[in-house]
Design an enzyme around this catalytic site. Structure first.
Site, PDB file in Angstrom:
ATOM      1  NE  ARG A  23      32.048  35.964  39.192  1.00  0.00           N
ATOM      2  CZ  ARG A  23      32.815  35.866  40.275  1.00  0.00           C
ATOM      3  NH1 ARG A  23      33.317  36.936  40.830  1.00  0.00           N
ATOM      4  NH2 ARG A  23      33.075  34.687  40.798  1.00  0.00           N
ATOM      5  NE  ARG A  27      38.052  40.199  36.689  1.00  0.00           N
ATOM      6  CZ  ARG A  27      38.680  39.046  36.475  1.00  0.00           C
ATOM      7  NH1 ARG A  27      39.954  39.031  36.140  1.00  0.00           N
ATOM      8  NH2 ARG A  27      38.031  37.900  36.581  1.00  0.00           N
ATOM      9  NE  ARG A  36      41.359  45.345  41.862  1.00  0.00           N
ATOM     10  CZ  ARG A  36      41.515  44.118  41.382  1.00  0.00           C
ATOM     11  NH1 ARG A  36      40.469  43.418  41.012  1.00  0.00           N
ATOM     12  NH2 ARG A  36      42.709  43.589  41.285  1.00  0.00           N
ATOM     13  CG  ASP A  72      36.012  36.924  47.538  1.00  0.00           C
ATOM     14  OD1 ASP A  72      36.096  36.928  46.295  1.00  0.00           O
ATOM     15  OD2 ASP A  72      36.248  35.906  48.225  1.00  0.00           O
ATOM     16  CE1 TYR A 149      37.120  28.910  45.707  1.00  0.00           C
ATOM     17  CE2 TYR A 149      34.969  29.060  46.739  1.00  0.00           C
ATOM     18  CZ  TYR A 149      35.763  29.165  45.620  1.00  0.00           C
ATOM     19  OH  TYR A 149      35.221  29.520  44.415  1.00  0.00           O
TER      20      TYR A 149
END
Lengths: 358, 358
Positions: A23, A27, A36, A72, A149
């Site tokens: 990652r 963020r 973003r 993703d 998922y």
């Protein structure tokens, strides 16, 4: 060109260990958050210019030894016809999950060039932008994790729908897993064709299963992916990561992949002992450690490097970096790996293949 | 009186294995949902009549060999002054979490009779209602797990605040853990004084830590609880459950408790081999298995019983029962344990201490 990552994956000697961070395009970086503010998550994934830009950010800032394409893991399920919604705060959801054998027919055998071409375009851009500075990784979820998922309709604490299906109708679930596996092969091979120099498979939910059930449910479609990608993209190293899967090590160590990426809770030295010197390991500093003091990060990183001794090692965290991580702390980790591993190798404390042959 | 559970905890011979189910008083039972239509979760916890009623429901319906008091592990934190809110769907939250050393002073050393007396009143009622039919368990969260909720403000995927604190200021966090431990001792001893015949400690988030950090962070306050409860309630067996803690077994096996409750992902036979014949084990059927066909449940239960052979065993699931479980499937599990273990013991395939001495 910095090819440390590729040499480590192939088990060749390195002068220092390669390091990247799961990652790393995310963020915790202000330059990522800046982008973003302008676009939502899915738009970012689907805009090759922007996806390439955030992919390169951590290479520019931290000097990591590999980039990993920003994308993703759920995109292939959307490509297969499932409506995918990202709700701020709630994460990704599929409003119409698949719950039974009949639902499998609703999944489309996607043409990946048509439906996921934006990922390949981003990959090509990343390669152009990096121009050989560091290798680029592609990635995908394992069939079991993608199915988790798809069946649950999003993240879940217990995955009751998935587990119910797995006990009630394992053959029906296997049909879903195989269909996901086939599209995954095309998707991963497409990333390689677009320039991915290694591919990581994320088994985020494999750890839900005990070893016997992992072998019977998760492993067959995973092997289908691995074998398919091998045929389509020979020579591209594969990295397998399972979250919370320490109890699966005997099974996962048998996977025909170059690199096992190790969860932070598994003692790296024990994993090394159990898998032997021939297998490259990746990991596994606790991502929580990057929230602590910088001198602690250096100390723990050195201990982690020594724990991985005895075989090829790609330094990384044992899970994705937390969004609360100060970028200077991520930098401290990267620098500690690069400087300390160079010293340890020079001192002969992380023996390399060439040295062993001498 | 059915004292199978207590005999198994003490390592004495049994004619069949005791069985109960984690979360057996809960949403999978229509009679529980009926009561929840009238009162919210916290009201149910705090109304001794109703808490006692739902505690006894699974004994009446399923014939399990123990009751476990209906309560929530977060109640002691509320008693210590933290506002606790249950939002439907979202689960429990603390709107004002504790994040730094200075916050620890906000926690009150609660008088448990005053603040948690409703739990003890419910326990006394359960004992009266059951009148010796089966033993009653009390329970609490471990300090680490309670602190996880107090610091994070609720459940979390990554517990970034907790982990940050643990790396930044382990001494400050230890002060929080000790304070929680002291109230936990009073709370658990109070349950025993009110009639609890065994006590289970739930370490829901202990599995976040690697073994070294579990030993340094989670273990000291846990030992403080265990030793305090021993002094206050000598002779009451203690059961320790850690979720996702297979990697911690070497450390948890050293805990001075009578029973180790085993997560469904750990192979029970391997745990038995590693802990030896002297320790009672509890568990560990996959709760997902109860979502599958009834004949599978019986088959898997028999395999689980045989895997636990070689020492005392309390049959249970390896995690809480799913709310989607059909009650008949829970019944199939209970019946399978009771009938199959009686047969296996009679056949000498689950040797008991008396038989070994003969």
């Amino acid at each position: 060109m910095n090819d440390l990552l590729l040499r480590a994956c192939r088990g060749e000697a390195v002068e220092r260990l390669p390091v990247w961070i799961m990652r790393q395009a995310g963020r915790y970086l202000p330059e990522y958050r800046e982008i973003r503010r302008r676009v939502d998550f899915l738009t970012l994934c689907k805009t090759p210019d922007l996806a390439a830009e955030v992919t390169v950010q951590p290479v520019d800032r931290l000097g990591v030894d590999a980039a990993i394409l920003f994308a993703d893991i759920l995109l292939p399920l959307e490509a297969m016809g499932m409506e995918l919604v990202f709700t701020p705060g709630d994460g990704p959801t599929f409003p119409q999950p698949l719950r039974r054998r009949e639902d499998v027919a609703e999944l489309v055998r996607a043409d990946v060039e048509e439906t996921l071409g934006y990922v390949f375009a981003a990959m090509r851009q990343v390669r152009r932008r990096l121009d050989g500075r560091v290798p680029v990784l592609g990635f995908g979820g394992t069939p079991w994790t993608l199915a988790a998922y798809a069946v649950e309709g999003g993240g879940s604490k217990q995955f009751g729908h998935l587990l119910a299906w797995s006990y009630r109708d394992p053959e029906g679930l296997a049909a879903l897993l195989d269909k996901v596996a086939d599209v995954s092969v095309d998707y991963l091979a497409g990333q390689a064709a677009a320039g991915a120099q290694a591919l990581q498979l994320f088994d985020t939910w494999g750890g839900l299963l005990d070893a016997e059930r992992w072998r019977s449910l998760a492993r067959p479609p995973l092997l289908r992916v691995i074998e398919g990608v091998r045929r389509a993209a020979p020579g591209v190293p594969l990295i397998y990561y399972v979250n919370g899967g320490g109890h699966l090590l005997d099974a996962t160590a048998e996977l025909p992949v170059e690199v096992l990426s190790v969860d932070w809770r598994q003692p790296l030295a024990e994993v090394r002992r159990r898998v032997g010197p021939g297998r490259a390991l990746q990991g596994n500093l606790d991502p929580g450690a990057l929230l602590g003091p910088v001198d602690e990060i250096a100390r723990r990183t050195e201990a982690m490097l020594l724990a991985g001794a005895g075989g090829p090692h790609v330094a990384n965290l044992g899970h994705g970096i937390f969004k609360e991580t100060p970028p200077e702390h991520a930098q401290a980790f990267v620098t500690a790996v690069q400087e300390t591993s160079a010293r340890l190798i020079a001192e002969g404390r992380l023996p390399q293949p060439a040295a062993e042959r001498a």
